[in-house]
Each structure stands twice: as C-alpha cells, then as structure tokens.
Design a protein around this motif. Structure first.
Motif, PDB file in Angstrom:
ATOM      1  N   THR A 155       1.110  -0.780   0.006  1.00 37.62           N
ATOM      2  CA  THR A 155       0.076   0.074   0.104  1.00 37.62           C
ATOM      3  C   THR A 155       1.315   1.304  -0.208  1.00 37.62           C
ATOM      4  O   THR A 155       1.345   1.362   1.190  1.00 37.62           O
ATOM      5  CB  THR A 155      -0.824   0.006   1.257  1.00 37.62           C
ATOM      6  OG1 THR A 155      -0.182  -0.165   2.435  1.00 37.62           O
ATOM      7  CG2 THR A 155      -1.707  -0.991   1.423  1.00 37.62           C
TER       8      THR A 155
ATOM      9  N   ASP B 247      -0.233   5.822  -4.095  1.00 37.15           N
ATOM     10  CA  ASP B 247      -1.716   5.639  -5.385  1.00 37.15           C
ATOM     11  C   ASP B 247      -2.742   7.008  -5.102  1.00 37.15           C
ATOM     12  O   ASP B 247      -2.561   8.070  -5.979  1.00 37.15           O
ATOM     13  CB  ASP B 247      -2.232   4.455  -5.599  1.00 37.15           C
ATOM     14  CG  ASP B 247      -1.210   3.553  -5.126  1.00 37.15           C
ATOM     15  OD1 ASP B 247      -0.498   3.097  -6.381  1.00 37.15           O
ATOM     16  OD2 ASP B 247      -2.142   2.249  -5.134  1.00 37.15           O
ATOM     17  N   LEU B 248      -3.269   6.567  -3.656  1.00 28.04           N
ATOM     18  CA  LEU B 248      -4.017   8.113  -4.044  1.00 28.04           C
ATOM     19  C   LEU B 248      -3.688   8.749  -3.592  1.00 28.04           C
ATOM     20  O   LEU B 248      -3.869  11.177  -3.468  1.00 28.04           O
ATOM     21  CB  LEU B 248      -5.273   6.937  -2.776  1.00 28.04           C
ATOM     22  CG  LEU B 248      -6.191   6.571  -3.351  1.00 28.04           C
ATOM     23  CD1 LEU B 248      -7.058   6.241  -1.966  1.00 28.04           C
ATOM     24  CD2 LEU B 248      -6.663   7.343  -4.308  1.00 28.04           C
TER      25      LEU B 248
ATOM     26  N   THR C 121      -5.023   3.148  -8.400  1.00 27.21           N
ATOM     27  CA  THR C 121      -4.738   2.559  -7.309  1.00 27.21           C
ATOM     28  C   THR C 121      -5.105   0.910  -7.676  1.00 27.21           C
ATOM     29  O   THR C 121      -4.524   0.369  -7.690  1.00 27.21           O
ATOM     30  CB  THR C 121      -5.275   2.888  -5.967  1.00 27.21           C
ATOM     31  OG1 THR C 121      -4.655   1.661  -5.460  1.00 27.21           O
ATOM     32  CG2 THR C 121      -6.986   3.395  -6.171  1.00 27.21           C
TER      33      THR C 121
ATOM     34  N   HIS D 227      -6.015  -5.329  -4.067  1.00 27.96           N
ATOM     35  CA  HIS D 227      -7.956  -5.153  -3.293  1.00 27.96           C
ATOM     36  C   HIS D 227      -8.634  -5.798  -3.350  1.00 27.96           C
ATOM     37  O   HIS D 227      -8.990  -6.437  -2.408  1.00 27.96           O
ATOM     38  CB  HIS D 227      -8.035  -3.660  -3.974  1.00 27.96           C
ATOM     39  CG  HIS D 227      -7.264  -2.198  -4.250  1.00 27.96           C
ATOM     40  ND1 HIS D 227      -6.794  -1.580  -3.491  1.00 27.96           N
ATOM     41  CD2 HIS D 227      -6.767  -2.088  -4.840  1.00 27.96           C
ATOM     42  CE1 HIS D 227      -6.073  -1.219  -3.514  1.00 27.96           C
ATOM     43  NE2 HIS D 227      -5.795  -0.397  -4.876  1.00 27.96           N
TER      44      HIS D 227
ATOM     45  N   MET E  35      -1.073   4.163   3.961  1.00 24.84           N
ATOM     46  CA  MET E  35      -1.624   4.302   3.138  1.00 24.84           C
ATOM     47  C   MET E  35      -2.745   5.799   4.020  1.00 24.84           C
ATOM     48  O   MET E  35      -2.937   6.873   2.927  1.00 24.84           O
ATOM     49  CB  MET E  35      -2.475   3.762   2.336  1.00 24.84           C
ATOM     50  CG  MET E  35      -3.291   3.381   1.187  1.00 24.84           C
ATOM     51  SD  MET E  35      -3.976   2.573   0.140  1.00 24.84           S
ATOM     52  CE  MET E  35      -4.780   3.650  -1.176  1.00 24.84           C
TER      53      MET E  35
END
Length: 187
Positions: free
Chosen positions: A62, A65-66, A91, A98, A124
């Motif tokens: 993790t 990404d975001l 992501t 996920h 994350m």
C-alpha cells in the motif's frame, strides 16, 4: 520478508483474487509457485500464518497511489474530485491486491488483529489524509483534519465499489457533491 516469503505472499494474493478465500491453501500456493508439496508449510505452518504473510505483503505494497497527485493552488470541488478519481484510477493498477484485501476482510472478520491490519492500512490512509487535508484547506473547509478522514472513508467505499463492479456510478459527481457540500457549510 525473505524472497521466498514474498513469493508465497504474492501467490496468495493471486489465488485470493482469482479463486477466493477457500482456494488459499498451502497446496495451492505450492502449485502456483511450482514448489514441492509442503514447501509453503515451512514458511507458514498454519493457514492463519499464510494469511498473515499475505496481509503483511498487502501492507507493504500500500502506498502513494491516492496521494501521488499534486494539489494545485487553484482548487474547486470539481478539480479536487478529478484528482481523487485519477488517484482511484492509479490504485486500480493493483486490483488483485484490493480484491484480496476485500476477501480477507470478510474471511478474517472474527480475527480482530488481522481485520485491523486490513481495514486501516495506516500508511496509505495517513498519506491520503495529508493530501485530503491539503485539498480541504484549499477549499476553505472548516475542520479539514476531521473531514479528511471522512473523505478517506468515502474514497475507500468508492474503491470497494470498483472492486465488486457493482452498478455504474459517477465517482467524480459523488466526490464533487460531497466537497461542494462541505465547502458550503463553511461560514
């Protein structure tokens, strides 16, 4: 994590994502990796140990990404929503991770330690919360730290929506409406 443990965990992620929780067995990991039968048991004695390897691997992967997108100075709820959707797009390059996480959340519901590791993904969430707080400050939202956690929850729900491929929704409109509502509440 040793290289063999990493490979075992990654095989576990693939198996979970493709075939579900019941398919996550020592034998299936051995077969996936082309190992002699019983090899995985050396690194993970029990099924729970195998799940712990997978959970630990998911936690290490993790990342950013975001939170990878820069927040521009001139921000509107719509542009912020576009940034968040771009982060969701990024992501989803790790869609198997996920899916495995969602499956394990259900599988481990009676194991508080594993459930907490899967649910919070602290690294994350912290990174996203910092980016979300920055966005909310630029939108002049009161209590951006509090609302950043709510936005993180909304984004997590949208991510789960993508994973299960439920009814089509307009993520950008949902996020923009939420952000517009927050900004409107500010005196």
């Amino acid at each position: 994590m040793t290289d063999r443990r990493t490979r075992i965990a990654e095989a576990g992620i693939r198996i979970l994502a493709a075939r579900g929780a019941r398919a996550l067995t020592h034998l299936n990991v051995d077969r996936d990796l082309g190992l002699a039968e019983g090899s995985t048991s050396y690194y993970a004695r029990t099924r729970r140990d195998l799940i712990v390897l997978v959970v630990d691997r998911l936690a290490t992967r993790t990342g950013d990404d975001l939170a990878a997108h820069d927040v521009p100075g001139d921000l509107t709820p719509r542009t912020a929503a576009r940034l968040v959707v771009a982060g969701l797009d990024d992501t989803m390059r790790r869609a198997d991770d996920h899916r495995a996480r969602l499956i394990l959340l259900l599988e481990c519901h009676a194991d508080p330690e594993l459930r907490a590791s899967l649910a919070t993904r602290p690294r994350m969430r912290e990174k996203f919360a910092r980016t979300a707080t920055s966005m909310l400050r630029k939108l002049n939202v009161d209590d951006p730290d509090v609302h950043a956690q709510d936005l993180a929850g909304l984004v997590d729900a949208l991510l789960m929506q993508r994973i299960v491929r439920a009814a089509p929704i307009d993520e950008e409109d949902i996020i923009a409406a939420y952000l517009t509502g927050l900004a409107a509440r500010t005196p």
